[in-house]
Scaffold this motif. Sequence first.
Motif, PDB file in Angstrom:
ATOM      1  N   ALA B 114       0.818  -1.465  -0.112  1.00  9.02           N
ATOM      2  CA  ALA B 114      -0.272  -0.184  -0.180  1.00  9.02           C
ATOM      3  C   ALA B 114       0.914   0.979   0.206  1.00  9.02           C
ATOM      4  CB  ALA B 114      -0.833  -0.181   1.288  1.00  9.02           C
ATOM      5  N   ARG B 126       0.747   1.905 -10.908  1.00 15.24           N
ATOM      6  CA  ARG B 126      -0.327   1.875  -9.548  1.00 15.24           C
ATOM      7  C   ARG B 126      -1.262   1.046 -10.785  1.00 15.24           C
ATOM      8  NH1 ARG B 126       0.185   6.859  -6.339  1.00 15.24           N
ATOM      9  NH2 ARG B 126      -0.876   8.190  -7.955  1.00 15.24           N
ATOM     10  N   LYS B 130      -3.220  -2.164  -9.198  1.00 19.13           N
ATOM     11  CA  LYS B 130      -4.248  -2.137  -8.700  1.00 19.13           C
ATOM     12  C   LYS B 130      -5.484  -3.145  -8.903  1.00 19.13           C
ATOM     13  CE  LYS B 130      -6.274   0.216  -5.662  1.00 19.13           C
ATOM     14  NZ  LYS B 130      -6.781   2.001  -5.412  1.00 19.13           N
ATOM     15  N   GLU B 134      -6.872  -6.086  -7.390  1.00 14.80           N
ATOM     16  CA  GLU B 134      -8.335  -7.133  -6.664  1.00 14.80           C
ATOM     17  C   GLU B 134      -8.323  -8.700  -7.533  1.00 14.80           C
ATOM     18  OE1 GLU B 134     -11.630  -3.834  -8.345  1.00 14.80           O
ATOM     19  OE2 GLU B 134      -9.345  -2.503  -7.943  1.00 14.80           O
ATOM     20  N   PRO B 181      -4.763  -8.964  -0.700  1.00 15.40           N
ATOM     21  CA  PRO B 181      -4.977  -7.740  -1.128  1.00 15.40           C
ATOM     22  C   PRO B 181      -6.051  -6.559  -0.477  1.00 15.40           C
ATOM     23  CG  PRO B 181      -5.691  -9.399  -2.719  1.00 15.40           C
ATOM     24  CD  PRO B 181      -4.690  -9.544  -1.059  1.00 15.40           C
ATOM     25  N   SER B 184      -4.216  -4.352   1.364  1.00 14.69           N
ATOM     26  CA  SER B 184      -3.531  -3.125   0.782  1.00 14.69           C
ATOM     27  C   SER B 184      -4.110  -2.260  -0.299  1.00 14.69           C
ATOM     28  CB  SER B 184      -2.474  -4.210  -0.627  1.00 14.69           C
ATOM     29  OG  SER B 184      -3.499  -4.405  -1.424  1.00 14.69           O
ATOM     30  N   SER B 185      -5.233  -2.706  -0.827  1.00 11.78           N
ATOM     31  CA  SER B 185      -6.556  -1.467  -1.060  1.00 11.78           C
ATOM     32  C   SER B 185      -6.912  -0.986  -0.415  1.00 11.78           C
ATOM     33  CB  SER B 185      -7.507  -2.701  -1.595  1.00 11.78           C
ATOM     34  OG  SER B 185      -8.636  -2.648  -1.442  1.00 11.78           O
ATOM     35  N   GLU B 188      -4.777   1.292   1.035  1.00 12.56           N
ATOM     36  CA  GLU B 188      -4.213   2.734  -0.206  1.00 12.56           C
ATOM     37  C   GLU B 188      -5.495   3.383   0.157  1.00 12.56           C
ATOM     38  OE1 GLU B 188      -4.253   2.029  -4.337  1.00 12.56           O
ATOM     39  OE2 GLU B 188      -3.073   3.582  -4.164  1.00 12.56           O
ATOM     40  N   ASP B 189      -6.357   2.900   0.107  1.00  9.74           N
ATOM     41  CA  ASP B 189      -7.362   3.674  -0.195  1.00  9.74           C
ATOM     42  C   ASP B 189      -7.242   4.667   1.120  1.00  9.74           C
ATOM     43  OD1 ASP B 189      -8.337   2.899  -1.947  1.00  9.74           O
ATOM     44  OD2 ASP B 189      -9.927   1.864  -1.291  1.00  9.74           O
TER      45      ASP B 189
END
Lengths: 308, 315
Positions: B114, B126, B130, B134, B181, B184-185, B188-189
Amino acid sequence: MSDEKKLEELRVVIARHRLWDLIFLISGMLALMLAILTFIALFTQMLIDGAPRLSWDFFTSFPSRRPESAGILSAWVGTTLVMLVTAMAAIPLGVAAGVYLEEYAPRNLFTELIEINVTNLAGVPSIIYGLLALGLFVYQLGLGQSILAAGLTLALLILPIVIVATREAIRSIPVAIREGSYALGATKWETVADHLLPYSAPGILTGIIIGLARAIGETAPIITIGALTFIAFLPPSPIKSEFPFISFEWLTAPFTVMPIQMFNWVSRPEEEFQFNAAAAGLVLVVMTLAMNALAIYLRYRMRKKIKW
Amino acid sequence: MYSKNIKSTCEKRGRSTGNLRYSYKRHLREKFIELLLLLAAFFSVVITFSIVFMLIKESITFFQHVSIWEFLTEKQWTPLFDDAHYGILPLVSGTVVSSTIALLVALPLGTTIAIYLSEFASYTVREIAKPFLELLGGIPTIVYGYFALLFVTPLLQVIIPDLPGFSLLSAGLVMGIMIIPYVSSMTEDAMRSVPMHLREGSYAIGATRFQTAIKVVMPAAFSGIAAAYILAISRAVGETMVVAIAAGMQPNLTWNPMEQAATITAYIVQVSLGDLPHGSIGYQTIFAAGLTLLLITLIFNILGHLLRKRYRETY
C-alpha cells in the motif's frame, strides 16, 4: 565547527535517508512481486495438472467413481441455476435498499442503525450465513436442500456488496442533475427512475458483477445447507412441452455447484481425482476472473467517459 | 443523455405538464414506492436479527445439555464420539494459530504494498498493479485451498521434512496471501485520502518519501489503516475453505503451527458434510461453534468502530 564540516555531515544524513528510500522502494516492489508470483504459481500449477483433463467430455459428463470419465455437467448447470436465483433476489433488493439509503432516508437514528448494520453484515463470515440458511431456509421454511435455498443464501451474502455499490454510484451523480429534474416538476421517484438509476447503471452493474463473481466461488455456506457432493442427474427442465410451458420444479431440486464439486475431488485420497479438481478449479478461476475483469473494465471505461 | 431523459420525464407525465394541481394519486404512488424502498433497506436489519436469533435459539438448546463452564474450559472437542467432550478450546486454538500466521503474512506485506503504491509507484505501475491485486482478491477460496494443499505443503515439506500433510502453517501462509489484496487496497485508499498539502509540507521541510510516508501520511491515515487491519483479522478468523482443506479436520489443542488442527469454521464444514439429523446434539454444536465465531468477529468489528471514532482525523 566549520561550515564545510557541517555541510559534510548534512550530506551524510541525506545520503542515509536516500538509502532508506531506496531500500523501501525495493521492498515494496518485492512485496508486490511476491503477491503476483503467488498468483502465477497458483495458475501454472492448476494449468499443468488440470489442462489435460479439460475436454468437451469434461463439461458434458456427470461425476463418476472413475476419475478419467468424471465431469462437471451437474456442477456447472447447478451453478448457473443457483446464480439465477441469487441475481433475481439480490439485485432488486440491494438496489432498492441502496436507493432508499442514499436518496430517501432522513438523517435519524433509524437510518444510522440500518447503515451500521449493512457495514456489519459485510463483515460477517460467510459460513455464518450458511448456518442462518440451514436453520431458516432448510428447516423453518421447509425449502430443503434445494437450489432455491442455496440461491437465497448467496443473495443474502452479496446484498451488502450490491447496496454499497448502488449507493456509491448514486452518490457520484452531481446534485445539479437532481435539481434540474425537480425544477421541471418531476417527483422524487421520477427523478430516481428516469435520471439517477440510468446514469448510475454502470456503477451498479459493476457491483453486481463483483458480487456474483464472489457468489460463484463461495463454498462454505452451500456446504452448510447440505449440498450433495455427488449428483449424477440434472434438475428438471424449466421449459415444458405442455401448458403452462414454464416449470419451477427445478427450484426445489437437489443440486451441486462448481466449488463443491472441486472440494469433493480435492479431499479424495486418489491422485487422479486431484487432476479433476485442478481442471474444475481452472474453469472456476477463469469464470470468476473474467467476471472481475469485466467489472474492472466497466469501471475504468465509466471513469473515462463520464464528465459531469 | 440527460436531455433525452428529461424529455421522457415530461412525456410520461404527459397531461400534467401544463397542470400543476396537487395530485393525490401521484402523491400516493410516491409514498407507496418510498415504503417499498424502506422495506428493502430494513431487510438488512431483518437478516441480522435472524442470524442472531437462529444462532442463539439452537445454542440455548445446546447449553441445556452442556454447561457453559464445560464449553469454555474442557480441553477436548469430541461431540460426535461416544465419549463426548464439549470444550471449544481446541477449535479456538486452531483458529488463533492459523489467523496469526495469516496476519503475520498479510499485514506487513499488504501495508508495504500500500505504501509503495500510494507514495512511491508511478502512475502506470499503480494503474496496472491495482486491478491485478483486485483480481487476486477475486479468486475463489476453494482454489486457494487446493493451492495450499497441493503446492505450498509439498514445497514446505522440502524445507521442513517433518511437516505433516495437513498443517496450520501452510493453511495460514496461503490465507495470508489471500488477504493481502484486502489489506493493501483499503490501506492505500486510506493513505490516498490524506490531503496533498500534508505531503507537500513534509517535502518542503526536506523529508524524503519514506519519512513522509511513515511519519506524516500513515499517522494521518491511521483510522483507515486500523479499519483495514481489523477487517483483515475478521476475515482470517472467519475464513473457511483454506483451513478446511489444508489444516485438517482433527480438533487438536495445540499452539504449534507445524501440527494439524481444526478451526471453528473447519469443524462446521466437517459436520455439515455428514448427514446430521435436525435437532440432534451434533446439529446444535455447529450453531454453538457459529455463535462463538460470530461473537469473536463482532468484538473485532466493534473494536474497529471505536478505533475509527477515537482517532478520526479531521482535515
